[in-house]
Design an enzyme around this catalytic site. Structure first.
Site, PDB file in Angstrom:
ATOM      1  NE  ARG A 184      -7.670   5.384  -2.353  1.00  0.00           N
ATOM      2  CZ  ARG A 184      -8.824   4.742  -2.233  1.00  0.00           C
ATOM      3  NH1 ARG A 184      -9.840   5.323  -1.615  1.00  0.00           N
ATOM      4  NH2 ARG A 184      -8.965   3.527  -2.743  1.00  0.00           N
ATOM      5  CG  ASP A 236      -5.642   7.629  -8.204  1.00  0.00           C
ATOM      6  OD1 ASP A 236      -6.653   6.896  -8.293  1.00  0.00           O
ATOM      7  OD2 ASP A 236      -4.836   7.566  -7.256  1.00  0.00           O
ATOM      8  CG  ASP A 272      -7.288   1.352 -16.511  1.00  0.00           C
ATOM      9  OD1 ASP A 272      -6.347   0.867 -15.842  1.00  0.00           O
ATOM     10  OD2 ASP A 272      -8.237   0.670 -16.921  1.00  0.00           O
ATOM     11  CG  ASN A 310       2.053   4.422  -5.070  1.00  0.00           C
ATOM     12  OD1 ASN A 310       2.603   3.993  -4.066  1.00  0.00           O
ATOM     13  ND2 ASN A 310       0.785   4.834  -5.069  1.00  0.00           N
ATOM     14  CE1 TYR A 350      -0.319  -5.840  -3.288  1.00  0.00           C
ATOM     15  CE2 TYR A 350       0.947  -7.146  -1.721  1.00  0.00           C
ATOM     16  CZ  TYR A 350       0.620  -5.920  -2.274  1.00  0.00           C
ATOM     17  OH  TYR A 350       1.239  -4.779  -1.809  1.00  0.00           O
ATOM     18  CE  LYS A 360       2.612  -4.808  -5.124  1.00  0.00           C
ATOM     19  NZ  LYS A 360       2.789  -3.483  -5.760  1.00  0.00           N
ATOM     20  CB  VAL A 390       2.445   1.269   4.968  1.00  0.00           C
ATOM     21  CG1 VAL A 390       2.345   2.783   5.118  1.00  0.00           C
ATOM     22  CG2 VAL A 390       3.881   0.852   4.697  1.00  0.00           C
ATOM     23  CB  THR A 407      -2.256   2.969   3.148  1.00  0.00           C
ATOM     24  OG1 THR A 407      -2.327   1.570   2.821  1.00  0.00           O
ATOM     25  CG2 THR A 407      -0.801   3.418   3.204  1.00  0.00           C
ATOM     26  CB  THR A 441      -3.352  -2.391   4.776  1.00  0.00           C
ATOM     27  OG1 THR A 441      -2.854  -1.157   5.322  1.00  0.00           O
ATOM     28  CG2 THR A 441      -2.525  -2.797   3.578  1.00  0.00           C
TER      29      THR A 441
END
Length: 245
Positions: free
Chosen positions: A17, A38, A61, A88, A153, A157, A186, A188, A191
């Site tokens: 997704r 996924d 996983d 991703n 996070y 990153k 973005v 999605t 978020t």
């Protein structure tokens, strides 16, 4: 149908997704065969039924090296050597440094940082045998500038950027390129809550809007394809100009 990835085999994590699904769909449109990884079995199964014979789903996983080995072995048995990896998969936990739990911090590191490390490591033998490869790591603008309220996070990153550059140097001799794409905000599912409650706004975005997953996919596709054959170790921000100033 285009053919920018004609004949290539790709693995996309978090592909059931959101941005991952966008990458999977576009890659297939461009001629690739894609294995999406996924944890969401129902969504993954449903997506490959829509996409047909050029896609496969592996429930796995990304924090488990044995499951990575299984996924790569399956990919090679179904489609041949891995040409492209898109790391991703990721999670976002909102917390501040002062009250972040060790459990949340470590869970974020396991998925966003360790998962990326394990993915790169797992595909190296296949890409070496093929004599080529493109790895695209999905970072974030949170890996380019500081952000409050998502401490773990941000840490992961920034780590993705460093791993991308180190891997690019190590793997260049094998004709394996490694680059990072850093999306801005973005639209999605990940978020959606933050956008709806006002935690994420368009303030500071030069183009004045949130991004669309397809706009990120365009850059991922470019780096996955031979059009970017002289690019490795790069950071490409796709953020509407958020990190310009």
């Amino acid at each position: 149908m285009m053919n920018r990835l004609n004949g290539k085999t790709a693995i996309v994590t978090g592909g059931a997704r959101g941005m991952g699904e966008s990458h999977v769909r576009r890659f297939i449109e461009e001629g690739a065969q894609v294995v999406l990884i996924d944890r969401l079995a129902e969504a993954g199964d449903a997506l490959v039924k829509q996409l047909g014979s050029a896609s496969r789903f592996v429930q796995a996983d990304v924090t488990d090296p044995s499951e990575w080995a299984r996924a790569v072995e399956f990919t090679e048995s179904e489609f041949g050597a891995v040409d492209v990896l898109v790391n991703n998969a990721g999670i976002l936990v909102n917390h501040h440094l002062a009250d972040a739990s060790l459990e949340d911090y470590e869970r974020t590191v396991r998925v966003n940082q360790v998962g990326t490390f394990l993915g790169m490591q797992a595909v190296i033998p296949s890409m070496r045998r093929a004599g080529r490869g493109s790895i695209v790591n999905i970072g974030s603008t949170a890996g380019l500038v500081g952000f409050p309220s998502c401490f773990a996070y941000v840490a992961t990153k920034w780590a993705v950027r460093g791993m991308t550059k180190a891997a690019a140097l190590e793997l260049a001799a094998h004709n394996i390129r490694v680059n990072a794409v850093h999306p801005g905000d973005v639209e999605t599912e990940m978020t959606a809550k933050q956008r709806s409650n006002g935690e994420i706004t368009t303030e500071g975005i030069a183009l004045g809007r949130f991004g669309d997953a397809a706009e990120i996919t365009n850059t991922v596709l470019f780096l996955a394809s031979d059009e970017s054959s002289y690019i490795t170790g790069a950071d490409l921000a796709v953020d509407g100009g958020f990190t310009v100033s």
